[in-house]
Design an enzyme around this catalytic site. Sequence first.
Site, PDB file in Angstrom:
ATOM      1  N   ILE A   1     -11.681   5.041  14.289  1.00  0.00           N
ATOM      2  CA  ILE A   1     -12.656   5.685  15.175  1.00  0.00           C
ATOM      3  C   ILE A   1     -13.857   4.775  15.381  1.00  0.00           C
ATOM      4  O   ILE A   1     -14.327   4.582  16.506  1.00  0.00           O
ATOM      5  CB  ILE A   1     -13.101   7.043  14.591  1.00  0.00           C
ATOM      6  CG1 ILE A   1     -11.915   8.006  14.500  1.00  0.00           C
ATOM      7  CG2 ILE A   1     -14.221   7.653  15.428  1.00  0.00           C
ATOM      8  CD1 ILE A   1     -12.219   9.291  13.748  1.00  0.00           C
TER       9      ILE A   1
ATOM     10  N   ASP B   1      -9.782   0.939  -4.604  1.00  0.00           N
ATOM     11  CA  ASP B   1     -10.714   1.465  -3.603  1.00  0.00           C
ATOM     12  C   ASP B   1     -12.062   1.816  -4.214  1.00  0.00           C
ATOM     13  O   ASP B   1     -13.097   1.758  -3.548  1.00  0.00           O
ATOM     14  CB  ASP B   1     -10.137   2.736  -2.959  1.00  0.00           C
ATOM     15  CG  ASP B   1      -9.191   2.426  -1.815  1.00  0.00           C
ATOM     16  OD1 ASP B   1      -8.794   1.258  -1.679  1.00  0.00           O
ATOM     17  OD2 ASP B   1      -8.848   3.359  -1.067  1.00  0.00           O
TER      18      ASP B   1
ATOM     19  N   ASP C   1      -6.880  14.459  15.705  1.00  0.00           N
ATOM     20  CA  ASP C   1      -6.957  13.122  16.292  1.00  0.00           C
ATOM     21  C   ASP C   1      -8.199  13.011  17.153  1.00  0.00           C
ATOM     22  O   ASP C   1      -8.370  13.777  18.104  1.00  0.00           O
ATOM     23  CB  ASP C   1      -5.704  12.855  17.129  1.00  0.00           C
ATOM     24  CG  ASP C   1      -5.581  11.396  17.542  1.00  0.00           C
ATOM     25  OD1 ASP C   1      -6.589  10.819  18.004  1.00  0.00           O
ATOM     26  OD2 ASP C   1      -4.481  10.840  17.417  1.00  0.00           O
TER      27      ASP C   1
ATOM     28  N   GLY D   1     -12.207   6.953  10.153  1.00  0.00           N
ATOM     29  CA  GLY D   1     -10.821   7.135  10.535  1.00  0.00           C
ATOM     30  C   GLY D   1     -10.472   8.587  10.292  1.00  0.00           C
ATOM     31  O   GLY D   1     -11.358   9.447  10.298  1.00  0.00           O
TER      32      GLY D   1
ATOM     33  N   ASN E   1       0.867  -1.173   0.000  1.00  0.00           N
ATOM     34  CA  ASN E   1       0.000   0.000   0.000  1.00  0.00           C
ATOM     35  C   ASN E   1       0.902   1.221   0.000  1.00  0.00           C
ATOM     36  O   ASN E   1       1.382   1.655   1.045  1.00  0.00           O
ATOM     37  CB  ASN E   1      -0.909  -0.016   1.226  1.00  0.00           C
ATOM     38  CG  ASN E   1      -1.837   1.187   1.289  1.00  0.00           C
ATOM     39  OD1 ASN E   1      -1.781   2.071   0.444  1.00  0.00           O
ATOM     40  ND2 ASN E   1      -2.678   1.236   2.305  1.00  0.00           N
TER      41      ASN E   1
ATOM     42  N   GLY F   1      -9.698   9.687   7.506  1.00  0.00           N
ATOM     43  CA  GLY F   1     -10.619   9.783   6.385  1.00  0.00           C
ATOM     44  C   GLY F   1     -11.843   8.965   6.737  1.00  0.00           C
ATOM     45  O   GLY F   1     -11.727   7.931   7.393  1.00  0.00           O
TER      46      GLY F   1
ATOM     47  N   GLU G   1      -8.637  -4.660   5.250  1.00  0.00           N
ATOM     48  CA  GLU G   1      -8.512  -4.436   3.817  1.00  0.00           C
ATOM     49  C   GLU G   1      -7.419  -5.304   3.200  1.00  0.00           C
ATOM     50  O   GLU G   1      -7.547  -5.772   2.061  1.00  0.00           O
ATOM     51  CB  GLU G   1      -8.221  -2.956   3.561  1.00  0.00           C
ATOM     52  CG  GLU G   1      -9.361  -2.042   3.964  1.00  0.00           C
ATOM     53  CD  GLU G   1      -8.929  -0.591   4.092  1.00  0.00           C
ATOM     54  OE1 GLU G   1      -9.190   0.170   3.145  1.00  0.00           O
ATOM     55  OE2 GLU G   1      -8.350  -0.220   5.127  1.00  0.00           O
TER      56      GLU G   1
ATOM     57  N   HIS H   1     -17.219   3.724   7.795  1.00  0.00           N
ATOM     58  CA  HIS H   1     -15.771   3.563   7.941  1.00  0.00           C
ATOM     59  C   HIS H   1     -15.227   4.891   8.452  1.00  0.00           C
ATOM     60  O   HIS H   1     -15.170   5.877   7.716  1.00  0.00           O
ATOM     61  CB  HIS H   1     -15.126   3.198   6.600  1.00  0.00           C
ATOM     62  CG  HIS H   1     -13.635   3.075   6.663  1.00  0.00           C
ATOM     63  ND1 HIS H   1     -12.985   1.870   6.558  1.00  0.00           N
ATOM     64  CD2 HIS H   1     -12.657   4.009   6.837  1.00  0.00           C
ATOM     65  CE1 HIS H   1     -11.678   2.064   6.668  1.00  0.00           C
ATOM     66  NE2 HIS H   1     -11.462   3.364   6.833  1.00  0.00           N
TER      67      HIS H   1
ATOM     68  N   LYS I   1       3.100   0.879   3.326  1.00  0.00           N
ATOM     69  CA  LYS I   1       2.677  -0.172   4.251  1.00  0.00           C
ATOM     70  C   LYS I   1       2.804  -1.512   3.531  1.00  0.00           C
ATOM     71  O   LYS I   1       2.503  -1.605   2.337  1.00  0.00           O
ATOM     72  CB  LYS I   1       1.223   0.030   4.681  1.00  0.00           C
ATOM     73  CG  LYS I   1       0.975   1.221   5.576  1.00  0.00           C
ATOM     74  CD  LYS I   1      -0.500   1.276   5.980  1.00  0.00           C
ATOM     75  CE  LYS I   1      -0.793   2.492   6.833  1.00  0.00           C
ATOM     76  NZ  LYS I   1      -2.248   2.569   7.173  1.00  0.00           N
TER      77      LYS I   1
END
EC number: 2.7.2.1
Length: 398
Positions: A332, A148, A283, A210, A10, A212, A385, A208, A17
């Site tokens: 989150i 995606d 955050d 996060g 990724n 984002g 994912e 979803h 990653k």
Amino acid sequence: MSHKLVLVLNCGSSSLKFAVIDALTGDDQISGLAECFGLEDSRIKWKVNGQKSEASLGAFTAHREAVEYIVNDILGAHPEIAAEIQAIGHRVVHGGEKFTRSVIIDESVIHGIEDCATLAPLHNPAHLIGIRAAQASFPALPQVAVFDTAFHQTMPEKAYIYALPYKLYRENAIRRYGMHGTSHLFISREAAAALGKDEADTNIICAHLGNGASVTAIKGGKSVDTSMGLTPLEGLVMGTRCGDLDPSVIFHLVNRLGYTLDEVESVLNKQSGLLGISELTNDCRGIEEGFGSGHKGATLALEIFCYRLAKYIASYTVPLERLDAVVFTGGIGENSDLIREKVLNSLAIFNFNVDKERNAAARFGNGGQITTDEGTVAMVIPTNEEWVIAQDAIELIK
């Protein structure tokens, strides 16, 4: 037990990653992160069977050097793992309308990813660098691209066409594409299993959440609407992104306040959202701490975040006709029992009854139903994912 191992890459603009995943079980054999590309302190961190390691990549290194380190040093030290890798799976943010499913990478696929780079200028070029580096390091292994945007290609036209002159879509492909599709696909499968239903007969709304964040209405295992648009900027309040906005704000910033377009883009993408409202942090953990201590900006940011999310969830009951569950995932969504409770309490009209004990227990990798047994189901499912990418890669090379 036999393994079907896939190296999942990724590539971000300044990081990479990676993980070696067993496509059969979802277990990580190796996982890690290379970061700070282009800087003096480029580093790589990884974990093998729970044991952590770290090393310097050298000054001003980037994707190719990181892939070479993964091959020569990390996999080189574990030949028993390297020998079982059957494919390389690449996460690609934007596939436009060209890619409706995962594909084996060849030159035509690379050209297609290049063509979509204007829709994801920070991500697609980085993915291409990673693909080229992986091809050089693993010339004998098949490479697979997982997009995606692909999961959302089942949306009907009424969901993805903007109310702009139609020729902008016809000639320039300006439309809603959506993101986080790989995560939403994984959650669709897992939610159906958790509910004891066939995926084709399961209707859910997946949040979803996060840095984002996006919401998707999933009907019978297919995306029918999603909150992100042409780019990831549309939709929910996010860590630093504004989400939905009156477009005339842009004209006001440029014409009245003297902002350049580059400055406006920075404001909307990097200075807004939780950070912009709270004037404290992007955050969510810091936002919740501020909320708990009475910080006015953090409190307002949390309230707006939850209100926008609840409105989206409510609106996505329209294309579903029947709602089997709301599912929370992402950093989150998987860990903030406060946000989940506030959102579901705002949706009392849909008969959500939060079970405080269940909700508090669904954190740090623990999922499950967070509502009482009476009423509409809400649950937490940790996303994976990388496992989807590994599964798709193995399926394509059969």
